[in-house]
Design a protein around this motif. Sequence first.
Motif, PDB file in Angstrom:
ATOM      1  N   SER A  97      99.294  50.003  56.356  1.00 33.32           N
ATOM      2  CA  SER A  97      98.264  48.961  56.333  1.00 33.32           C
ATOM      3  C   SER A  97      97.195  49.267  55.287  1.00 33.32           C
ATOM      4  O   SER A  97      96.308  48.451  55.053  1.00 33.32           O
ATOM      5  N   GLY A  98      97.273  50.465  54.703  1.00 34.84           N
ATOM      6  CA  GLY A  98      96.302  50.843  53.685  1.00 34.84           C
ATOM      7  C   GLY A  98      95.200  51.749  54.194  1.00 34.84           C
ATOM      8  O   GLY A  98      94.213  51.995  53.504  1.00 34.84           O
ATOM      9  N   ILE A  99      95.368  52.265  55.421  1.00 37.03           N
ATOM     10  CA  ILE A  99      94.370  53.203  55.948  1.00 37.03           C
ATOM     11  C   ILE A  99      94.695  54.598  55.449  1.00 37.03           C
ATOM     12  O   ILE A  99      95.804  55.086  55.634  1.00 37.03           O
ATOM     13  N   ASN A 100      93.718  55.225  54.813  1.00 37.88           N
ATOM     14  CA  ASN A 100      93.934  56.580  54.328  1.00 37.88           C
ATOM     15  C   ASN A 100      94.148  57.513  55.513  1.00 37.88           C
ATOM     16  O   ASN A 100      93.458  57.419  56.523  1.00 37.88           O
ATOM     17  N   THR A 101      95.115  58.405  55.378  1.00 36.61           N
ATOM     18  CA  THR A 101      95.207  59.478  56.359  1.00 36.61           C
ATOM     19  C   THR A 101      94.113  60.461  55.963  1.00 36.61           C
ATOM     20  O   THR A 101      94.135  60.995  54.862  1.00 36.61           O
ATOM     21  N   PHE A 102      93.139  60.653  56.828  1.00 37.01           N
ATOM     22  CA  PHE A 102      91.913  61.387  56.493  1.00 37.01           C
ATOM     23  C   PHE A 102      92.168  62.627  55.662  1.00 37.01           C
ATOM     24  O   PHE A 102      91.490  62.911  54.716  1.00 37.01           O
ATOM     25  N   ARG A 103      93.191  63.393  56.049  1.00 35.27           N
ATOM     26  CA  ARG A 103      93.361  64.724  55.467  1.00 35.27           C
ATOM     27  C   ARG A 103      94.164  64.652  54.162  1.00 35.27           C
ATOM     28  O   ARG A 103      95.252  64.117  54.124  1.00 35.27           O
ATOM     29  N   ASP A 104      93.621  65.206  53.099  1.00 40.58           N
ATOM     30  CA  ASP A 104      94.312  65.244  51.818  1.00 40.58           C
ATOM     31  C   ASP A 104      95.261  66.439  51.778  1.00 40.58           C
ATOM     32  O   ASP A 104      95.255  67.291  52.661  1.00 40.58           O
ATOM     33  N   ALA A 105      96.041  66.520  50.699  1.00 44.70           N
ATOM     34  CA  ALA A 105      97.028  67.603  50.573  1.00 44.70           C
ATOM     35  C   ALA A 105      96.369  68.979  50.574  1.00 44.70           C
ATOM     36  O   ALA A 105      96.958  69.959  51.010  1.00 44.70           O
ATOM     37  N   ASP A 106      95.123  69.045  50.084  1.00 48.98           N
ATOM     38  CA  ASP A 106      94.434  70.336  50.030  1.00 48.98           C
ATOM     39  C   ASP A 106      93.698  70.650  51.336  1.00 48.98           C
ATOM     40  O   ASP A 106      92.960  71.630  51.429  1.00 48.98           O
ATOM     41  N   GLY A 107      93.902  69.803  52.353  1.00 51.51           N
ATOM     42  CA  GLY A 107      93.282  70.061  53.643  1.00 51.51           C
ATOM     43  C   GLY A 107      91.907  69.444  53.805  1.00 51.51           C
ATOM     44  O   GLY A 107      91.340  69.454  54.885  1.00 51.51           O
ATOM     45  N   LEU A 108      91.355  68.894  52.724  1.00 54.50           N
ATOM     46  CA  LEU A 108      90.029  68.288  52.804  1.00 54.50           C
ATOM     47  C   LEU A 108      90.119  66.860  53.339  1.00 54.50           C
ATOM     48  O   LEU A 108      91.116  66.170  53.134  1.00 54.50           O
ATOM     49  N   TRP A 109      89.084  66.416  54.001  1.00 56.40           N
ATOM     50  CA  TRP A 109      88.996  65.029  54.473  1.00 56.40           C
ATOM     51  C   TRP A 109      88.053  64.288  53.543  1.00 56.40           C
ATOM     52  O   TRP A 109      86.850  64.515  53.576  1.00 56.40           O
ATOM     53  N   GLU A 110      88.636  63.448  52.688  1.00 52.29           N
ATOM     54  CA  GLU A 110      87.835  62.673  51.736  1.00 52.29           C
ATOM     55  C   GLU A 110      86.867  63.580  50.974  1.00 52.29           C
ATOM     56  O   GLU A 110      85.719  63.231  50.724  1.00 52.29           O
ATOM     57  N   GLY A 111      87.366  64.768  50.616  1.00 49.16           N
ATOM     58  CA  GLY A 111      86.551  65.693  49.837  1.00 49.16           C
ATOM     59  C   GLY A 111      85.674  66.613  50.656  1.00 49.16           C
ATOM     60  O   GLY A 111      84.954  67.441  50.102  1.00 49.16           O
ATOM     61  N   HIS A 112      85.706  66.481  51.977  1.00 52.10           N
ATOM     62  CA  HIS A 112      84.873  67.323  52.840  1.00 52.10           C
ATOM     63  C   HIS A 112      85.735  68.300  53.621  1.00 52.10           C
ATOM     64  O   HIS A 112      86.846  67.979  54.029  1.00 52.10           O
ATOM     65  N   VAL A 114      77.821  62.975  58.428  1.00 48.23           N
ATOM     66  CA  VAL A 114      78.892  62.603  59.354  1.00 48.23           C
ATOM     67  C   VAL A 114      78.855  61.100  59.628  1.00 48.23           C
ATOM     68  O   VAL A 114      79.895  60.426  59.606  1.00 48.23           O
ATOM     69  N   LEU A 115      77.678  60.558  59.876  1.00 45.74           N
ATOM     70  CA  LEU A 115      77.574  59.113  60.119  1.00 45.74           C
ATOM     71  C   LEU A 115      78.054  58.327  58.907  1.00 45.74           C
ATOM     72  O   LEU A 115      78.784  57.338  59.051  1.00 45.74           O
ATOM     73  N   ASP A 116      77.668  58.753  57.704  1.00 47.92           N
ATOM     74  CA  ASP A 116      78.107  58.072  56.480  1.00 47.92           C
ATOM     75  C   ASP A 116      79.624  58.125  56.345  1.00 47.92           C
ATOM     76  O   ASP A 116      80.263  57.136  55.957  1.00 47.92           O
ATOM     77  N   PHE A 117      80.209  59.269  56.659  1.00 45.23           N
ATOM     78  CA  PHE A 117      81.659  59.443  56.569  1.00 45.23           C
ATOM     79  C   PHE A 117      82.373  58.410  57.444  1.00 45.23           C
ATOM     80  O   PHE A 117      83.294  57.720  57.000  1.00 45.23           O
ATOM     81  N   TYR A 118      81.941  58.285  58.687  1.00 45.50           N
ATOM     82  CA  TYR A 118      82.605  57.338  59.597  1.00 45.50           C
ATOM     83  C   TYR A 118      82.211  55.894  59.306  1.00 45.50           C
ATOM     84  O   TYR A 118      83.007  54.982  59.550  1.00 45.50           O
ATOM     85  N   ASN A 119      81.023  55.671  58.757  1.00 49.68           N
ATOM     86  CA  ASN A 119      80.661  54.311  58.331  1.00 49.68           C
ATOM     87  C   ASN A 119      81.635  53.810  57.272  1.00 49.68           C
ATOM     88  O   ASN A 119      82.051  52.645  57.289  1.00 49.68           O
ATOM     89  N   GLN A 120      82.003  54.699  56.343  1.00 45.15           N
ATOM     90  CA  GLN A 120      82.969  54.311  55.300  1.00 45.15           C
ATOM     91  C   GLN A 120      84.350  54.053  55.897  1.00 45.15           C
ATOM     92  O   GLN A 120      85.048  53.111  55.520  1.00 45.15           O
ATOM     93  N   ARG A 121      84.776  54.877  56.840  1.00 41.87           N
ATOM     94  CA  ARG A 121      86.075  54.672  57.502  1.00 41.87           C
ATOM     95  C   ARG A 121      86.091  53.342  58.257  1.00 41.87           C
ATOM     96  O   ARG A 121      87.080  52.620  58.273  1.00 41.87           O
ATOM     97  N   ARG A 122      84.963  53.030  58.902  1.00 41.14           N
ATOM     98  CA  ARG A 122      84.864  51.801  59.691  1.00 41.14           C
ATOM     99  C   ARG A 122      84.954  50.572  58.779  1.00 41.14           C
ATOM    100  O   ARG A 122      85.651  49.599  59.094  1.00 41.14           O
ATOM    101  N   LYS A 123      84.249  50.630  57.642  1.00 43.14           N
ATOM    102  CA  LYS A 123      84.311  49.508  56.692  1.00 43.14           C
ATOM    103  C   LYS A 123      85.735  49.287  56.211  1.00 43.14           C
ATOM    104  O   LYS A 123      86.203  48.143  56.102  1.00 43.14           O
ATOM    105  N   GLN A 124      86.436  50.380  55.919  1.00 44.20           N
ATOM    106  CA  GLN A 124      87.814  50.266  55.451  1.00 44.20           C
ATOM    107  C   GLN A 124      88.700  49.634  56.524  1.00 44.20           C
ATOM    108  O   GLN A 124      89.518  48.755  56.230  1.00 44.20           O
ATOM    109  N   LEU A 125      88.515  50.047  57.764  1.00 46.37           N
ATOM    110  CA  LEU A 125      89.332  49.518  58.857  1.00 46.37           C
ATOM    111  C   LEU A 125      89.175  48.009  58.982  1.00 46.37           C
ATOM    112  O   LEU A 125      90.152  47.286  59.223  1.00 46.37           O
TER     113      LEU A 125
END
Length: 226
Positions: free
Chosen positions: A16-31, A49-60
């Motif tokens: 559906s286009g939702i990023n799987t939080f964890r990248d190949a290097d183990g980071l979540w969106e760079g964190h 943390v709030l900003d991180f989930y705000n971005q995920r929510r907008k994407q959803l």
Amino acid sequence: MKKLVVLTGAGISAESGINTFRDADGLWEGHDVMQVASPQGFYANPKLVLDFYNQRRKQLLEVEPNKAHQNLALLENHFHVEIITQNVDDLHERAKSSNVIHLHGELLKARSTRDRNLVYNWEKDIFLGDLAEDNTQLRPHIVWFGEEVPMLDRAIEITEKADVLVIIGTSMQVYPAASLINFVQQNTPIYFIDPKPSVNKNAFNNLTIIEDVASFGTDRLLEYLL
């Protein structure tokens, strides 16, 4: 009516286009994961943390359920379907699945930082200063690393009663969710759908591996089951 239990992970929502939080290097969106998905990270830098989930929510809110979600909803015409998902999105519900348990919480909900039972439907951003009724800061309704999984016991009960178990889009590496497969009754048919299956075909009795992405894999699942 037979009971069909479905365990789903990030792979079903990826289409559906939702990023799987964890990248190949183990980071979540760079964190580092503990910065954005642990109580310690939240207390150290709640704004991050709030900003991180705000971005995920907008994407959803910009994506839609895909064919895999829809196929699972169709199976309700033939089975009593219960979905246990590791995903925090609402795509199963939007595809009209009736019985969904979220092991790791829900992105479109917020809750009190003190009382985990004080939960609100929440589709907008959460900001510092947004308070619950108990006058504590609101936080995402997400189960973070180190926190107990409140729905786990219910998920175990459901899995124990499965006539058929289907696993879609999860590596079965994240515990305690990965342990659920061990609670099915012996000789229960198990279908494992993943483009890169992480289980050996001899690992369980009655195991059928469907080596495909969730959308095409659930098409094949319908052929098997119906």
